[in-house]
Design an enzyme around this catalytic site. Structure first.
Site, short mmCIF file in Angstrom:
data_model
loop_
_atom_site.label_atom_id
_atom_site.label_comp_id
_atom_site.label_asym_id
_atom_site.label_seq_id
_atom_site.Cartn_x
_atom_site.Cartn_y
_atom_site.Cartn_z
N ASP A 112 0.87 -1.17 0.00
CA ASP A 112 0.00 0.00 0.00
C ASP A 112 0.90 1.22 0.00
O ASP A 112 1.90 1.27 0.72
CB ASP A 112 -0.93 0.04 1.21
CG ASP A 112 -1.91 1.20 1.08
OD1 ASP A 112 -2.82 1.12 0.23
OD2 ASP A 112 -1.76 2.20 1.81
N HIS B 169 -6.03 4.39 5.69
CA HIS B 169 -5.21 5.30 4.89
C HIS B 169 -3.84 5.56 5.51
O HIS B 169 -3.26 6.62 5.33
CB HIS B 169 -5.95 6.62 4.61
CG HIS B 169 -7.22 6.41 3.86
ND1 HIS B 169 -7.24 5.97 2.56
CD2 HIS B 169 -8.51 6.55 4.24
CE1 HIS B 169 -8.51 5.85 2.17
NE2 HIS B 169 -9.29 6.19 3.16
N ASP C 43 -3.14 -0.46 6.15
CA ASP C 43 -3.92 -0.88 4.98
C ASP C 43 -3.34 -2.16 4.38
O ASP C 43 -4.08 -3.05 3.95
CB ASP C 43 -3.93 0.22 3.91
CG ASP C 43 -4.85 1.38 4.24
OD1 ASP C 43 -5.49 1.39 5.32
OD2 ASP C 43 -4.93 2.32 3.41
N GLU D 174 0.79 5.50 0.20
CA GLU D 174 0.08 6.77 0.39
C GLU D 174 0.83 7.78 -0.46
O GLU D 174 2.06 7.83 -0.44
CB GLU D 174 0.03 7.18 1.86
CG GLU D 174 -0.68 6.17 2.76
CD GLU D 174 -2.13 5.88 2.38
OE1 GLU D 174 -2.79 6.75 1.77
OE2 GLU D 174 -2.59 4.77 2.68
#
Length: 188
Positions: free
Chosen positions: A8, A146, A151, A10
């Site tokens: 994941d 998030h 995540d 961001e």
């Protein structure tokens, strides 16, 4: 046994050309078992927009002084090597990862598995396939939404349940770039 890297990212926004990674989370899995994790905040070299700050809780102050992606690129590429790249909405994370690695002169074209698409096939009829709602309906633990490693752990939980339900062969049917994945399965 299949090897997975559940990822994941961001990012500062949704477009790989204009935006950058600001957090990386990776969970390494051998079959259904977690064998390692990696997490790093990343200095994106650009301001984090108010929308993204609100969504992720990541501020400019949190990433200032952290390594830029180029400083961790080789290590990240090594972690992902010879593994199926897995993410919830894999196209987004893989495009960003490929773009960032390309900026560092590292080629990247992994076999890919989307836990959204996988879940729609293996766990049909769920009220929602968003990461948060899906983990709730599957009885997985709540997590800090998030944030990259949280995540990633949630997506890894979904993958584990899918493997337990349909086996590795059942999961392999949903891997994109399958020729690379088959080579990985044979070489293990």
């Amino acid at each position: 046994m299949l090897k997975f890297a559940v990822v994941d990212l961001e990012t500062t926004g949704g477009h790989k050309e204009d935006n950058r990674i600001m957090e990386v989370g990776i969970v390494l899995m051998d079959g259904p078992e977690v064998v390692g994790t990696y997490h790093s905040l990343v200095d994106p070299g650009q301001p984090i927009t108010p929308f993204v700050r609100e969504l992720t809780g990541i501020t400019d102050e949190m990433v200032n002084g952290k390594p830029q992606f180029g400083a961790i690129a080789e290590h990240v590429a090594h972690l992902l090597e010879d593994r199926i790249f897995v993410a919830h909405n894999v196209q987004f994370d893989c495009k960003f990862m490929t773009s960032e690695l390309k900026r560092c002169c590292i080629k990247f074209n992994p076999p890919r598995l989307c836990t959204v698409k996988l879940s729609r096939r293996v766990f049909p009829g769920q009220p929602s396939y968003s990461l948060h709602k899906l983990t709730e309906s599957l009885g997985l633990p709540d997590f800090n939404h998030h944030r990259a490693l949280d995540d990633t752990m949630a997506a890894a939980g979904i993958l584990r349940l899918a493997i337990e339900k349909v086996g590795e062969a059942g999961v392999l049917k949903y891997v994109v770039n399958l020729s690379v994945a088959k080579k990985l399965a044979v070489s293990q």
